[in-house]
Design a protein around this motif. Sequence first.
Motif, PDB file in Angstrom:
ATOM      1  N   PHE A 160       0.825  -1.208   0.000  1.00  0.00           N
ATOM      2  CA  PHE A 160       0.000   0.000   0.000  1.00  0.00           C
ATOM      3  C   PHE A 160       0.857   1.256   0.000  1.00  0.00           C
ATOM      4  CE2 PHE A 160      -2.107   3.505   2.171  1.00  0.00           C
ATOM      5  CZ  PHE A 160      -3.252   3.629   1.406  1.00  0.00           C
ATOM      6  N   CYS A 169      -6.176  -1.544   4.001  1.00  0.00           N
ATOM      7  CA  CYS A 169      -5.569  -0.790   2.905  1.00  0.00           C
ATOM      8  C   CYS A 169      -4.428  -1.618   2.326  1.00  0.00           C
ATOM      9  CB  CYS A 169      -5.043   0.564   3.402  1.00  0.00           C
ATOM     10  SG  CYS A 169      -6.336   1.656   4.051  1.00  0.00           S
ATOM     11  N   ASP A 170      -4.602  -2.088   1.072  1.00  0.00           N
ATOM     12  CA  ASP A 170      -3.553  -2.846   0.395  1.00  0.00           C
ATOM     13  C   ASP A 170      -3.306  -2.231  -0.965  1.00  0.00           C
ATOM     14  OD1 ASP A 170      -5.743  -3.663  -1.095  1.00  0.00           O
ATOM     15  OD2 ASP A 170      -5.862  -5.635  -0.146  1.00  0.00           O
ATOM     16  N   GLU A 171      -2.672  -2.960  -1.829  1.00  0.00           N
ATOM     17  CA  GLU A 171      -2.299  -2.413  -3.135  1.00  0.00           C
ATOM     18  C   GLU A 171      -3.518  -2.071  -3.992  1.00  0.00           C
ATOM     19  OE1 GLU A 171      -1.468  -6.915  -4.849  1.00  0.00           O
ATOM     20  OE2 GLU A 171       0.140  -5.429  -4.768  1.00  0.00           O
ATOM     21  N   ASP A 172      -4.687  -2.587  -3.633  1.00  0.00           N
ATOM     22  CA  ASP A 172      -5.912  -2.269  -4.376  1.00  0.00           C
ATOM     23  C   ASP A 172      -6.676  -1.083  -3.778  1.00  0.00           C
ATOM     24  OD1 ASP A 172      -5.483  -4.401  -6.123  1.00  0.00           O
ATOM     25  OD2 ASP A 172      -6.478  -5.817  -4.775  1.00  0.00           O
ATOM     26  N   GLY A 173      -6.161  -0.486  -2.722  1.00  0.00           N
ATOM     27  CA  GLY A 173      -6.838   0.630  -2.079  1.00  0.00           C
ATOM     28  C   GLY A 173      -7.359   0.248  -0.707  1.00  0.00           C
ATOM     29  N   GLU A 222     -10.537  -0.646   1.951  1.00  0.00           N
ATOM     30  CA  GLU A 222     -11.865  -1.246   1.960  1.00  0.00           C
ATOM     31  C   GLU A 222     -12.284  -1.492   3.410  1.00  0.00           C
ATOM     32  OE1 GLU A 222     -14.141  -5.368   0.524  1.00  0.00           O
ATOM     33  OE2 GLU A 222     -12.046  -4.984  -0.022  1.00  0.00           O
ATOM     34  N   TYR A 251      -9.524 -12.639   5.560  1.00  0.00           N
ATOM     35  CA  TYR A 251      -8.503 -11.962   4.755  1.00  0.00           C
ATOM     36  C   TYR A 251      -7.099 -12.297   5.263  1.00  0.00           C
ATOM     37  CZ  TYR A 251      -5.671  -8.046   2.990  1.00  0.00           C
ATOM     38  OH  TYR A 251      -4.684  -7.285   2.421  1.00  0.00           O
ATOM     39  N   THR A 290      -4.122 -14.068   3.078  1.00  0.00           N
ATOM     40  CA  THR A 290      -2.924 -13.312   2.678  1.00  0.00           C
ATOM     41  C   THR A 290      -1.692 -13.688   3.461  1.00  0.00           C
ATOM     42  OG1 THR A 290      -3.534 -11.543   4.228  1.00  0.00           O
ATOM     43  CG2 THR A 290      -4.319 -11.351   1.953  1.00  0.00           C
TER      44      THR A 290
END
Length: 342
Positions: free
Chosen positions: A101, A255-259, A261, A271, A275
């Motif tokens: 992120f 909050c990860d590389e996709d934004g 949520e 999750y 991961t």
Amino acid sequence: MRKAVVGIALASLSVGPWLGLAGSLGSTAAPTFGPSGPVSFRFPRLLAAQADDGPVARRAGGGCTCRSVVVNATNEVRDADIESGDAEVRNSLLTYIAPGFEGEVEIEQEAEAISGDAIAGQIIAIDAGDGCANVIVKARNVVEDADVESGDAIAKNKSVVLFDPSVDREVVDLDIDQDADAESGVAMAGQVIGVSGGGGPCGGVDIDALNDVRDVDLETGRAVTDNDSKVQDCDASCMELYRSRIERMDAVQVCDEDGCETMSGEEFLEYLDETNPSVSEDEPVLDEAIDEEPAGDSSPSPSPSPDPAGPTGGEPAGDDGAATPSPSPTPTPQAGAGDDLA
């Protein structure tokens, strides 16, 4: 059994809308308070009266005709326990910054708690309307042997931000905004009277009020606010410690590389299982570090040879009976054994 008796009589009036004393009464307002003197109140509801559309004629010298607004109000409360409810607002949010992120993370929490009012007295608001009006108020308030207590108000915000150890904090812009507001309700046994209107060339306001309060205990509730925020690095062992708390959180933000949520605690645990967040090589998983026994293949400490003259005895070496000591073994160092317990 304790009983509260309340009686209110209104003459030549129609019941109008609920009014707030501070905002709805004009400059001609004439508030009357109990013997303890004026105090500041917040009242969500008031007994309100408003003049009828059809004027009650009252002719005075000089040909002036005014409406007459007459209020007779009696409030009696005896042997009563009056208590309002509590108000409690608690917000809790866990934010996990996952590997990969970069960017801004916004955390906003607002908690507002206002407990109810406990009122044993009398509150009257009168709107006489525009034009000439004569307002006559006769009010009697008697409160005896009563306990009046308003509720507590508690407003708390809690935020926990967990960074995966692999995340560079320099690339994360963390913005945390928390606002907590708590207000306990009013505890009242007296009376408040407010009048709007009563103007005109022959108009006026006449208030005759009796306020008799005896053996009354008044207590307002507590108002408590708290804003708590924690930010820390958290690897897999740390996350295990948080697992029992996650399900009690109101929400989790990931909050990860996709934004970023927002998800429930149960979804966040799934999750994590998918991961498998990184574990620092320098810090073992907590449970393993506690339960692990020292490695069994470590070389033992050297032990001295048995004393031939001791209780266990030994075979003498040679014919002269002199004992030859056995050489002590030299320990062989082995790297890595027990390092994770250091």
